[in-house]
Design a protein around this motif. Structure first.
Motif, PDB file in Angstrom:
ATOM      1  N   ALA A 105       1.834   4.021 -29.348  1.00  0.00           N
ATOM      2  CA  ALA A 105       1.843   4.090 -27.873  1.00  0.00           C
ATOM      3  C   ALA A 105       1.857   5.547 -27.407  1.00  0.00           C
ATOM      4  O   ALA A 105       2.350   6.440 -28.117  1.00  0.00           O
ATOM      5  CB  ALA A 105       3.060   3.355 -27.332  1.00  0.00           C
ATOM      6  N   VAL A 106       1.337   5.772 -26.210  1.00  0.00           N
ATOM      7  CA  VAL A 106       1.378   7.105 -25.593  1.00  0.00           C
ATOM      8  C   VAL A 106       2.829   7.408 -25.215  1.00  0.00           C
ATOM      9  O   VAL A 106       3.532   6.540 -24.675  1.00  0.00           O
ATOM     10  CB  VAL A 106       0.481   7.146 -24.334  1.00  0.00           C
ATOM     11  CG1 VAL A 106       0.584   8.505 -23.639  1.00  0.00           C
ATOM     12  CG2 VAL A 106      -0.966   6.838 -24.703  1.00  0.00           C
ATOM     13  N   ILE A 107       3.275   8.633 -25.491  1.00  0.00           N
ATOM     14  CA  ILE A 107       4.657   9.009 -25.156  1.00  0.00           C
ATOM     15  C   ILE A 107       4.781   9.015 -23.620  1.00  0.00           C
ATOM     16  O   ILE A 107       4.019   9.702 -22.925  1.00  0.00           O
ATOM     17  CB  ILE A 107       5.024  10.403 -25.727  1.00  0.00           C
ATOM     18  CG1 ILE A 107       4.693  10.493 -27.230  1.00  0.00           C
ATOM     19  CG2 ILE A 107       6.485  10.732 -25.456  1.00  0.00           C
ATOM     20  CD1 ILE A 107       5.467   9.572 -28.132  1.00  0.00           C
ATOM     21  N   PRO A 108       5.767   8.261 -23.095  1.00  0.00           N
ATOM     22  CA  PRO A 108       5.794   8.006 -21.647  1.00  0.00           C
ATOM     23  C   PRO A 108       6.498   9.085 -20.823  1.00  0.00           C
ATOM     24  O   PRO A 108       7.342   8.769 -19.991  1.00  0.00           O
ATOM     25  CB  PRO A 108       6.549   6.676 -21.576  1.00  0.00           C
ATOM     26  CG  PRO A 108       7.504   6.750 -22.722  1.00  0.00           C
ATOM     27  CD  PRO A 108       6.815   7.524 -23.822  1.00  0.00           C
ATOM     28  N   GLY A 109       6.164  10.349 -21.042  1.00  0.00           N
ATOM     29  CA  GLY A 109       6.798  11.413 -20.266  1.00  0.00           C
ATOM     30  C   GLY A 109       6.229  11.509 -18.857  1.00  0.00           C
ATOM     31  O   GLY A 109       5.224  10.882 -18.527  1.00  0.00           O
ATOM     32  N   SER A 110       6.887  12.335 -18.046  1.00  0.00           N
ATOM     33  CA  SER A 110       6.399  12.590 -16.679  1.00  0.00           C
ATOM     34  C   SER A 110       5.401  13.733 -16.697  1.00  0.00           C
ATOM     35  O   SER A 110       5.362  14.529 -17.637  1.00  0.00           O
ATOM     36  CB  SER A 110       7.550  12.949 -15.754  1.00  0.00           C
ATOM     37  OG  SER A 110       8.461  11.888 -15.723  1.00  0.00           O
ATOM     38  N   ALA A 111       4.619  13.822 -15.619  1.00  0.00           N
ATOM     39  CA  ALA A 111       3.656  14.924 -15.496  1.00  0.00           C
ATOM     40  C   ALA A 111       3.438  15.249 -14.028  1.00  0.00           C
ATOM     41  O   ALA A 111       3.669  14.414 -13.144  1.00  0.00           O
ATOM     42  CB  ALA A 111       2.328  14.529 -16.151  1.00  0.00           C
ATOM     43  N   LEU A 135       3.275   9.601 -16.091  1.00  0.00           N
ATOM     44  CA  LEU A 135       1.845   9.559 -16.436  1.00  0.00           C
ATOM     45  C   LEU A 135       1.588   9.662 -17.934  1.00  0.00           C
ATOM     46  O   LEU A 135       0.448   9.496 -18.386  1.00  0.00           O
ATOM     47  CB  LEU A 135       1.118  10.692 -15.692  1.00  0.00           C
ATOM     48  CG  LEU A 135       1.182  10.532 -14.161  1.00  0.00           C
ATOM     49  CD1 LEU A 135       0.887  11.845 -13.457  1.00  0.00           C
ATOM     50  CD2 LEU A 135       0.229   9.463 -13.694  1.00  0.00           C
ATOM     51  N   GLY A 136       2.655   9.919 -18.688  1.00  0.00           N
ATOM     52  CA  GLY A 136       2.496  10.012 -20.146  1.00  0.00           C
ATOM     53  C   GLY A 136       2.014  11.397 -20.562  1.00  0.00           C
ATOM     54  O   GLY A 136       1.489  12.171 -19.756  1.00  0.00           O
ATOM     55  N   TRP A 137       2.208  11.660 -21.865  1.00  0.00           N
ATOM     56  CA  TRP A 137       1.744  12.950 -22.411  1.00  0.00           C
ATOM     57  C   TRP A 137       0.257  12.824 -22.731  1.00  0.00           C
ATOM     58  O   TRP A 137      -0.143  12.533 -23.867  1.00  0.00           O
ATOM     59  CB  TRP A 137       2.518  13.283 -23.669  1.00  0.00           C
ATOM     60  CG  TRP A 137       3.942  13.707 -23.432  1.00  0.00           C
ATOM     61  CD1 TRP A 137       4.570  13.921 -22.242  1.00  0.00           C
ATOM     62  CD2 TRP A 137       4.920  13.974 -24.444  1.00  0.00           C
ATOM     63  NE1 TRP A 137       5.877  14.297 -22.450  1.00  0.00           N
ATOM     64  CE2 TRP A 137       6.115  14.346 -23.789  1.00  0.00           C
ATOM     65  CE3 TRP A 137       4.908  13.935 -25.835  1.00  0.00           C
ATOM     66  CZ2 TRP A 137       7.278  14.666 -24.474  1.00  0.00           C
ATOM     67  CZ3 TRP A 137       6.073  14.261 -26.532  1.00  0.00           C
ATOM     68  CH2 TRP A 137       7.242  14.631 -25.849  1.00  0.00           C
ATOM     69  N   GLN A 138      -0.572  13.025 -21.736  1.00  0.00           N
ATOM     70  CA  GLN A 138      -2.015  12.904 -21.927  1.00  0.00           C
ATOM     71  C   GLN A 138      -2.740  13.717 -20.862  1.00  0.00           C
ATOM     72  O   GLN A 138      -2.184  14.046 -19.813  1.00  0.00           O
ATOM     73  CB  GLN A 138      -2.447  11.444 -21.893  1.00  0.00           C
ATOM     74  CG  GLN A 138      -2.003  10.683 -20.658  1.00  0.00           C
ATOM     75  CD  GLN A 138      -2.291   9.184 -20.766  1.00  0.00           C
ATOM     76  OE1 GLN A 138      -3.126   8.786 -21.554  1.00  0.00           O
ATOM     77  NE2 GLN A 138      -1.615   8.377 -19.967  1.00  0.00           N
TER      78      GLN A 138
END
Ligand SMILES: NC(=O)c1ccc[n+]([C@@H]2O[C@H](COP(=O)([O-])OP(=O)(O)OC[C@H]3O[C@@H](n4cnc5c(N)ncnc54)[C@H](OP(=O)(O)O)[C@@H]3O)[C@@H](O)[C@H]2O)c1
Length: 334
Positions: A67-73, A95-98
């Motif tokens: 899964a995409v790491i669910p951090g803020s952006a 927004l995830g680490w992307q």
């Protein structure tokens, strides 16, 4: 079809996370349908609670491998099919680490133009003016209710929560003592953030230096760490002290939860301990930002950012955060 470059979970870390626990990969993105917004990240937020998410210990949240790491952006709107957002808007959200994220517009927050970027750069919406700042404000003003003359002790003092808590407590007229790891961090807590003193918990004379820094005891202890730092701080509680339990970073990397500290001094000081969960204070976001805007206008608010560059640098930057190597709010600039 569009795609995003994302940091995903390769395996659940054991102990201090390692870059190999993460993967960076391209993933397909669906079309922008009604209500959705396509956001291009400018800054990714690296936060200690994500370590608990990876272990399945954060308020019931866990993450599947892959899964995409669910951090803020903080991102810029690139395409919008939602009435509240237009191309070019600066937004923040989970927004995830992307590099690119396609999300429901309802989950996004537009950065207020009264503050960003005229009073502060967009990156601070992830730090002093974002979730960490809100946490600090809630703990100092809503839970501990700090007033002039209080002595306030704060651990992890150079981080975005600790440094914001200290500055807000100073603005309210308190005497503020920090705790941080290493002489260099302690010096910055005092010189950059204006704390009255800062004690190095890694130094051999930590306990005596802490005692010397708060000879009359502490009225408020804002704890970001737990473990032996919490135990040492509790020994200095003044009568009827308030303790805000905000974070337990000392145990986020532990595979097995350690035994708790001795709480005898809490009883002796007739102290009150309060648990802080920032989500409870999201409805007060406007009051928080209005308060911080006043501090900004008075030039009474500073920040410190530890920025690495490029999506590929994200895993190593997170590992640095989780081993105490960061100086200030940990971010990745894309
Ligand atoms: N309750 C809530 O709702 C809420 C919301 C946001 C954040 N928090 C918590 O607040 C705390 C501070 O968050 P932040 O965003 O301001 O992060 P931060 O201070 O940048 O966090 C990293 C720092 O924690 C310190 N630390 C202390 N013991 C450590 C250990 N055993 N291992 C690694 N680092 C250690 C390190 O600084 P030193 O070298 O100075 O020790 C490190 O630089 C965290 O515990 C976080 O989970 C809670």
């Amino acid at each position: 079809m569009q795609s995003t470059r994302a940091v995903t979970l390769a395996k659940v870390p054991s102990g201090v996370p390692q870059p190999a626990d993460f993967a960076v990969q391209s993933l397909p993105l669906p079309e922008v349908t009604a209500g959705k917004v396509l956001c291009r990240a400018q800054f990714l937020s690296l936060d200690p609670y994500l370590r608990s998410v990876l272990s399945g210990r954060h308020l019931g949240h866990s993450l599947d491998v892959g899964a995409v790491i669910p951090g803020s952006a903080v991102s810029v709107v690139e395409r919008s099919a939602h009435d509240d957002f237009a191309v070019g808007d600066l937004v923040s959200g989970a927004l995830g680490w992307q590099t690119l994220a396609l999300v429901d517009g309802a989950s996004l927050r537009k950065l207020p133009s009264a503050i960003f970027p005229s009073l502060a750069p967009a990156s601070t919406a992830l730090g002093v003016l974002g979730m960490p700042g809100l946490t600090a404000w809630a703990g100092i003003t809503q839970l501990a209710k700090v007033t002039a003359g209080d002595t306030v002790l704060i651990s992890a003092a150079l981080g975005p929560v600790g440094s914001s808590a200290g500055q807000i407590a100073k603005a309210l007229g308190a005497r503020v003592i920090g705790i941080a790891g290493g002489a260099q961090k302690c010096a910055q807590v005092v010189s950059h953030f204006g704390f009255d003193a800062c004690v190095d918990y890694k130094s051999a004379d930590f306990l005596s230096a802490l005692k010397a820094a708060c000879p009359l005891g502490v009225n408020v202890y804002f704890d970001n760490v737990g473990g032996r730092v919490l135990e040492a701080a509790l020994a200095h509680l003044a009568l009827h002290a308030r303790v805000v339990l905000c974070g337990l970073i000392d145990q986020y990397n532990a595979d097995v939860r350690p035994a708790g500290p001795n709480l005898g001094p809490v009883i002796g000081a007739r102290a009150t301990m309060m648990g802080l969960v920032v989500y409870d204070f999201y409805p007060m976001q406007a009051a928080f930002l209005a308060y911080m805007q006043t501090l900004l206008q008075q030039h009474a608010l500073r920040w410190l950012e530890d920025v690495s560059h490029g999506l590929e640098s994200t895993p190593a930057a997170f590992c640095k955060l989780m081993s105490g190597g960061n100086f200030g709010k940990s971010l990745v600039q894309l």
